[in-house]
Design a protein around this motif. Structure first.
Motif, PDB file in Angstrom:
ATOM      1  N   GLN A   1       0.814  -1.219   0.000  1.00  0.00           N
ATOM      2  CA  GLN A   1       0.000   0.000   0.000  1.00  0.00           C
ATOM      3  C   GLN A   1       0.852   1.275   0.000  1.00  0.00           C
ATOM      4  O   GLN A   1       0.489   2.283  -0.615  1.00  0.00           O
ATOM      5  N   LYS A   2       2.026   1.228   0.664  1.00  0.00           N
ATOM      6  CA  LYS A   2       2.898   2.407   0.724  1.00  0.00           C
ATOM      7  C   LYS A   2       3.379   2.804  -0.672  1.00  0.00           C
ATOM      8  O   LYS A   2       3.458   3.989  -0.995  1.00  0.00           O
ATOM      9  N   ASN A   3       3.723   1.807  -1.481  1.00  0.00           N
ATOM     10  CA  ASN A   3       4.167   2.090  -2.856  1.00  0.00           C
ATOM     11  C   ASN A   3       3.059   2.743  -3.663  1.00  0.00           C
ATOM     12  O   ASN A   3       3.301   3.692  -4.421  1.00  0.00           O
ATOM     13  N   VAL A   4       1.834   2.218  -3.498  1.00  0.00           N
ATOM     14  CA  VAL A   4       0.677   2.765  -4.225  1.00  0.00           C
ATOM     15  C   VAL A   4       0.425   4.211  -3.797  1.00  0.00           C
ATOM     16  O   VAL A   4       0.224   5.093  -4.638  1.00  0.00           O
ATOM     17  N   LYS A   5       0.472   4.469  -2.484  1.00  0.00           N
ATOM     18  CA  LYS A   5       0.203   5.820  -1.982  1.00  0.00           C
ATOM     19  C   LYS A   5       1.255   6.821  -2.460  1.00  0.00           C
ATOM     20  O   LYS A   5       0.927   7.963  -2.789  1.00  0.00           O
ATOM     21  N   PHE A   6       2.526   6.392  -2.480  1.00  0.00           N
ATOM     22  CA  PHE A   6       3.570   7.294  -2.947  1.00  0.00           C
ATOM     23  C   PHE A   6       3.396   7.580  -4.440  1.00  0.00           C
ATOM     24  O   PHE A   6       3.606   8.706  -4.891  1.00  0.00           O
ATOM     25  N   GLY A   7       2.979   6.560  -5.190  1.00  0.00           N
ATOM     26  CA  GLY A   7       2.658   6.751  -6.605  1.00  0.00           C
ATOM     27  C   GLY A   7       1.509   7.726  -6.775  1.00  0.00           C
ATOM     28  O   GLY A   7       1.522   8.578  -7.666  1.00  0.00           O
ATOM     29  N   MET A   8       0.522   7.615  -5.888  1.00  0.00           N
ATOM     30  CA  MET A   8      -0.643   8.515  -5.941  1.00  0.00           C
ATOM     31  C   MET A   8      -0.248   9.967  -5.645  1.00  0.00           C
ATOM     32  O   MET A   8      -0.787  10.896  -6.236  1.00  0.00           O
ATOM     33  N   VAL A   9       0.720  10.147  -4.717  1.00  0.00           N
ATOM     34  CA  VAL A   9       1.188  11.500  -4.387  1.00  0.00           C
ATOM     35  C   VAL A   9       1.793  12.165  -5.621  1.00  0.00           C
ATOM     36  O   VAL A   9       1.439  13.290  -5.979  1.00  0.00           O
ATOM     37  N   LEU A  10       2.703  11.449  -6.303  1.00  0.00           N
ATOM     38  CA  LEU A  10       3.344  12.023  -7.492  1.00  0.00           C
ATOM     39  C   LEU A  10       2.362  12.179  -8.649  1.00  0.00           C
ATOM     40  O   LEU A  10       2.390  13.187  -9.370  1.00  0.00           O
ATOM     41  N   GLY A  11       1.489  11.185  -8.818  1.00  0.00           N
ATOM     42  CA  GLY A  11       0.479  11.264  -9.877  1.00  0.00           C
ATOM     43  C   GLY A  11      -0.482  12.428  -9.656  1.00  0.00           C
ATOM     44  O   GLY A  11      -0.800  13.170 -10.586  1.00  0.00           O
ATOM     45  N   ALA A  12      -0.920  12.599  -8.404  1.00  0.00           N
ATOM     46  CA  ALA A  12      -1.838  13.692  -8.061  1.00  0.00           C
ATOM     47  C   ALA A  12      -1.152  15.046  -8.191  1.00  0.00           C
ATOM     48  O   ALA A  12      -1.769  16.027  -8.607  1.00  0.00           O
ATOM     49  N   TYR A  13       0.144  15.090  -7.848  1.00  0.00           N
ATOM     50  CA  TYR A  13       0.908  16.340  -7.978  1.00  0.00           C
ATOM     51  C   TYR A  13       0.931  16.782  -9.446  1.00  0.00           C
ATOM     52  O   TYR A  13       0.651  17.949  -9.758  1.00  0.00           O
ATOM     53  N   ALA A  14       1.245  15.831 -10.337  1.00  0.00           N
ATOM     54  CA  ALA A  14       1.284  16.135 -11.774  1.00  0.00           C
ATOM     55  C   ALA A  14      -0.092  16.545 -12.276  1.00  0.00           C
ATOM     56  O   ALA A  14      -0.229  17.493 -13.060  1.00  0.00           O
ATOM     57  N   ALA A  15      -1.143  15.832 -11.816  1.00  0.00           N
ATOM     58  CA  ALA A  15      -2.519  16.120 -12.254  1.00  0.00           C
ATOM     59  C   ALA A  15      -2.967  17.513 -11.819  1.00  0.00           C
ATOM     60  O   ALA A  15      -3.511  18.288 -12.618  1.00  0.00           O
ATOM     61  N   LEU A  16      -2.735  17.838 -10.554  1.00  0.00           N
ATOM     62  CA  LEU A  16      -3.160  19.143 -10.024  1.00  0.00           C
ATOM     63  C   LEU A  16      -2.357  20.285 -10.644  1.00  0.00           C
ATOM     64  O   LEU A  16      -2.913  21.345 -10.954  1.00  0.00           O
ATOM     65  N   PHE A  17      -1.063  20.064 -10.822  1.00  0.00           N
ATOM     66  CA  PHE A  17      -0.233  21.126 -11.383  1.00  0.00           C
ATOM     67  C   PHE A  17      -0.617  21.426 -12.830  1.00  0.00           C
ATOM     68  O   PHE A  17      -0.899  22.567 -13.190  1.00  0.00           O
ATOM     69  N   ARG A  18      -0.646  20.387 -13.661  1.00  0.00           N
ATOM     70  CA  ARG A  18      -0.942  20.578 -15.083  1.00  0.00           C
ATOM     71  C   ARG A  18      -2.362  21.096 -15.301  1.00  0.00           C
ATOM     72  O   ARG A  18      -2.607  21.972 -16.134  1.00  0.00           O
TER      73      ARG A  18
END
Length: 382
Positions: A248-265
């Motif tokens: 789950q930790k790997n998934v959550k860290f992936g979600m942090v970076l994915g969400a960062y890119a989504a919100l920024f762009r």
């Protein structure tokens, strides 16, 4: 682990307690004892530690495999091995030197001075990794500072406050990066992962970027977990390898970076469509909004990396010097960072960054832990 207070240390650690008592009770010869410890434990421990890191590097860069690339990796591994072994030797001898010069152990120098001396080992490391190690140790110092502030309740921990801190730092970082880009200035090598692009926004490119950064975050956290399992190979099982990659930790860290890119762009696209602000202002606002992703899985390390990257880029803009002066600056940053971290490891190990604690434990085959427990059990147990 026990936190050693200054009051307890000054009361229990008197001048008759020498480096022999703590480091090498079996002999009076400091150099011989420390070199034996390095040869029997650190020599193999350091090699296993770096071999696991370079193995992961090979796996992630399998498309580059060639004779030339393999020679480069082997050369880097050997340089890193020399760096790690010299780090261990300088640390242990630094403790003895500290005692022999001062005549006793002092609370504020027991770990700091040996750590400072051990920082000279960076000269043995290959050129590519010197800056990387200096940046990594700087982020660990920021992480240690925050953990100490929280633990000793100088600042009360709050997910909201920490997320807000990251949002502010993220905004400043994105602003600085875009400003340098507009001036045609190159961004120096950093530990920061996300850099805003100026590509035309399309739904396909938007989704591709989100997936890319989710995969990157997932992969980085998996590699970090995998390194720990590989180093403890004898104690590991296939189940542990499986858990290191799929959790789950790997998934959550992936979600942090994915969400960062989504919100920024996404927010940058909306700001640019509105034509209300300048480009750099749009980027700063988008960076602030993108920082909300931190709330998914608050990780002090990400906040520390972002903070150090801001400082690094600002220093790059204002510091002009030759290669030799830049090397001196890198060395000084690393040495002082290592002194602070090694002091933290001995005085308050509970607040010391996990990466640093695990690195010392793995590379020294628990030699540092043994010395610490000897000090606690023999002299500081209340």
């Amino acid at each position: 682990m026990v936190i050693i207070s200054k009051l307890l240390f000054d009361e229990k650690i008197t001048s008759d307690i020498s480096c022999k008592s703590v480091l090498h009770p079996w002999t009076n010869n400091c150099i011989k004892a420390n070199m034996t410890s390095v040869a029997t434990r650190c020599f193999s421990g350091v090699f296993c530690f770096y071999a696991s890191i370079y193995l992961v590097k090979l796996l992630t860069n399998h498309k580059k495999l060639s004779k030339t690339y393999m020679k480069k990796i082997v050369n880097q591994l050997l340089r890193s091995w020399c760096y790690g072994v010299s780090y261990a030797a300088l640390t242990l001898n630094g403790v003895c030197l500290n005692y022999n010069i001062l005549g006793t152990f002092h609370y504020y120098t027991v770990g700091f001075l040996p750590g400072l001396l051990a920082g000279l080992s960076l000269l043995f490391e290959n050129n590519e990794n010197r800056l990387l190690n200096s940046l990594l140790w700087s982020t660990l110092v920021i992480e240690a500072l925050l953990k100490n502030l929280y633990h000793f309740q100088i600042i009360h921990y709050s997910i909201f406050r920490e997320t807000l801190m990251f949002m502010v730092v993220s905004s400043l970082l994105m602003y600085i990066i875009r400003k340098r880009s507009l001036k045609g200035q190159r961004i120096p090598p950093t530990l920061w992962i996300y850099y805003p692009t100026r590509n035309i926004f399309t739904l396909k490119s938007y989704l591709t970027e989100i997936i890319k950064y989710f995969a990157l975050g997932y992969g980085l956290n998996s590699a970090k977990s995998l390194c720990s399992v590989i180093v403890n190979f004898r104690k590991s099982s296939m189940k542990m390898f499986f858990r290191a990659i799929f959790n789950q930790k790997n998934v959550k860290f992936g979600m942090v970076l994915g969400a960062y890119a989504a919100l920024f762009r996404g927010s940058l696209f909306l700001f640019e469509k509105s034509n209300c602000y300048k480009e750099t202002t749009n980027v700063a606002l988008a960076g602030f909004i993108a920082g909300i992703s931190y709330y998914i899985k608050p990780t002090i390390n990400i906040l520390a990396i972002a903070t150090v990257t801001v400082i690094q880029i600002l220093l790059k803009e204002n510091f002009k010097g030759t290669k030799s002066t830049k090397l001196v600056l890198i060395m000084l940053i690393y040495m002082f960072s290592n002194g602070i971290l090694f002091q933290n490891r001995f005085i308050a190990p509970i607040t010391c960054p996990k990466y640093y604690v695990n690195m010392l434990q793995m590379a020294s085959q628990q030699l540092i832990d043994d010395i610490y427990h000897r000090l606690i059990n023999k002299y500081l147990k209340t």
